[in-house]
Design an enzyme around this catalytic site. Structure first.
Site, PDB file in Angstrom:
ATOM      1  N   SER A 122       0.848  -1.186   0.000  1.00  0.00           N
ATOM      2  CA  SER A 122       0.000   0.000   0.000  1.00  0.00           C
ATOM      3  C   SER A 122       0.885   1.237   0.000  1.00  0.00           C
ATOM      4  O   SER A 122       1.841   1.321   0.780  1.00  0.00           O
ATOM      5  CB  SER A 122      -0.918   0.013   1.229  1.00  0.00           C
ATOM      6  N   HIS A 136      -2.109   7.270  -4.975  1.00  0.00           N
ATOM      7  CA  HIS A 136      -2.345   6.099  -4.123  1.00  0.00           C
ATOM      8  C   HIS A 136      -2.206   4.852  -4.984  1.00  0.00           C
ATOM      9  O   HIS A 136      -2.584   4.846  -6.162  1.00  0.00           O
ATOM     10  CB  HIS A 136      -3.761   6.161  -3.522  1.00  0.00           C
ATOM     11  N   ASN A 138      -2.283   0.337  -4.352  1.00  0.00           N
ATOM     12  CA  ASN A 138      -2.146  -0.876  -3.539  1.00  0.00           C
ATOM     13  C   ASN A 138      -2.539  -2.086  -4.366  1.00  0.00           C
ATOM     14  O   ASN A 138      -3.347  -1.987  -5.294  1.00  0.00           O
ATOM     15  CB  ASN A 138      -2.986  -0.800  -2.252  1.00  0.00           C
ATOM     16  N   THR A 139      -1.929  -3.215  -4.045  1.00  0.00           N
ATOM     17  CA  THR A 139      -2.363  -4.510  -4.576  1.00  0.00           C
ATOM     18  C   THR A 139      -2.251  -5.518  -3.453  1.00  0.00           C
ATOM     19  O   THR A 139      -1.424  -5.375  -2.546  1.00  0.00           O
ATOM     20  CB  THR A 139      -1.518  -4.974  -5.786  1.00  0.00           C
ATOM     21  N   ARG A 140      -3.075  -6.554  -3.504  1.00  0.00           N
ATOM     22  CA  ARG A 140      -3.129  -7.491  -2.396  1.00  0.00           C
ATOM     23  C   ARG A 140      -3.697  -8.844  -2.844  1.00  0.00           C
ATOM     24  O   ARG A 140      -4.378  -8.944  -3.867  1.00  0.00           O
ATOM     25  CB  ARG A 140      -4.023  -6.930  -1.280  1.00  0.00           C
ATOM     26  N   HIS A 170      -3.650   7.458 -17.244  1.00  0.00           N
ATOM     27  CA  HIS A 170      -4.619   6.456 -17.703  1.00  0.00           C
ATOM     28  C   HIS A 170      -4.091   5.656 -18.886  1.00  0.00           C
ATOM     29  O   HIS A 170      -4.299   4.430 -18.959  1.00  0.00           O
ATOM     30  CB  HIS A 170      -5.939   7.139 -18.065  1.00  0.00           C
ATOM     31  N   HIS A 200     -20.780  12.120   0.368  1.00  0.00           N
ATOM     32  CA  HIS A 200     -21.224  13.303   1.101  1.00  0.00           C
ATOM     33  C   HIS A 200     -20.709  14.606   0.495  1.00  0.00           C
ATOM     34  O   HIS A 200     -21.174  15.691   0.844  1.00  0.00           O
ATOM     35  CB  HIS A 200     -20.822  13.198   2.582  1.00  0.00           C
ATOM     36  N   GLY A 283      -6.742  -5.563  13.865  1.00  0.00           N
ATOM     37  CA  GLY A 283      -5.673  -5.406  14.841  1.00  0.00           C
ATOM     38  C   GLY A 283      -4.308  -5.125  14.275  1.00  0.00           C
ATOM     39  O   GLY A 283      -3.299  -5.275  14.977  1.00  0.00           O
TER      40      GLY A 283
END
Length: 300
Positions: A122, A136, A138-140, A170, A200, A283
């Protein structure tokens, strides 16, 4: 997502975790090279930024080891005001709230066997120069005894948008995804537009990128290759933009725009981001989870 995996997939897990660490090392080295280049702007006299690396740990409810990773953060550099690049591999048993969330996403059997394993990278970068875009990535990979999947992507977050920068970002992503099938880029672009929207505020947090989650075609090798190319697209999509904008003169008005935009970014990450919620509820080290927050922000 209903896959009934059953097997532990130890080899696949090791390969995925190794790739995320390899990508982390490449990005950290590239960002430190950017800091070495001389500049002429307001922060040119600062010493080149360096990453401070901290080991992170996760403990299960009974206090036993449940994995961890590396948190790499650079603060106050010539180019990056704050950038974090984290990798982690965690495992254990999901609590009731996380089990419920997984069940809602279509993962079966979590009530009877809530074991999980997750690994990923991340990254969030906040820039000194308001003309250089924040970003930003991230890969997972996520595994349970009942399912496995990949997720992640990258999106550009300029406070002062340059259309040619957006087009380059892009186009580079599209070039890396097209070998996997012409349908992937438009699908993942639309997914990013939907995911990185702030209800919002009634607007996107940036200019988009690519994003996927719960990706499971049934072919692990193909899905892993796609995930690697999402990661490989990041540096060629982003570095040229920083190199082009890092020396652009800025005004106090530009900095004001940047700080207000960062407030928007913080709102999204604290209220909506799925990764933030997962990290805190399972956690993991809170400092690592909240690494994405900007060093300074402003609300009007």
């Amino acid at each position: 997502m209903t896959t009934d995996v059953a097997e532990p997939m130890d080899t696949e897990k090791s390969r995925a975790a190794g790739w995320f660490r390899e990508l982390r090392d490449e990005i950290v080295a590239a960002f430190e090279r950017l800091e070495e280049a001389p500049g002429t702007g307001p922060v040119a006299d600062l010493p080149p930024g360096r990453f401070e690396v901290t080991e992170t740990t996760r403990q299960s409810d009974d206090g036993s080891d449940a994995g961890g990773g590396l948190m790499s953060v650079m603060r106050g550099g010539r180019v990056f005001e704050k950038v974090g690049v984290n990798v982690s591999t965690v495992f254990g048993h999901l609590g009731p709230a996380a089990q419920k969330a997984m069940a809602a996403r279509g993962v079966p059997g979590m009530e009877s066997d809530p074991r999980f394993w997750a690994s990923g990278i991340s990254l969030v970068a906040h820039m000194q120069n308001p003309h250089a875009p924040a970003v930003h990535m991230n890969t997972r990979m996520f595994w349970t005894p009942h399912a496995w999947w990949f997720g992640g992507g990258s999106d550009l977050n300029p406070c002062i948008e340059y259309p040619d920068d957006t087009a380059h970002f892009h186009a580079t992503q599209k070039a890396h995804l097209d070998p996997h099938g012409a349908a992937f880029y438009p699908k993942l672009k639309a997914w990013a537009d939907e995911y990185f929207f702030i209800p919002h505020r009634g607007r996107a947090r940036g200019v988009g990128g690519i994003f996927m989650d719960d990706h499971h075609s049934g072919d692990w090798e193909a899905d892993f290759a796609l995930t690697r190319d999402i990661g490989r697209a990041f540096l060629p999509a982003y570095l040229p933009l920083v190199e082009k904008r890092r020396e652009t003169p800025w005004t106090e008005g530009d900095k004001e725009i940047q700080l207000v935009h960062r407030g928007l970014y913080a709102e999204y990450n604290l209220v909506y981001d799925r990764g933030t919620k997962f990290g805190l509820t399972t956690g993991h080290d809170a400092n690592a989870v909240l690494m994405s927050l900007p060093p300074m922000a402003k609300w009007i």
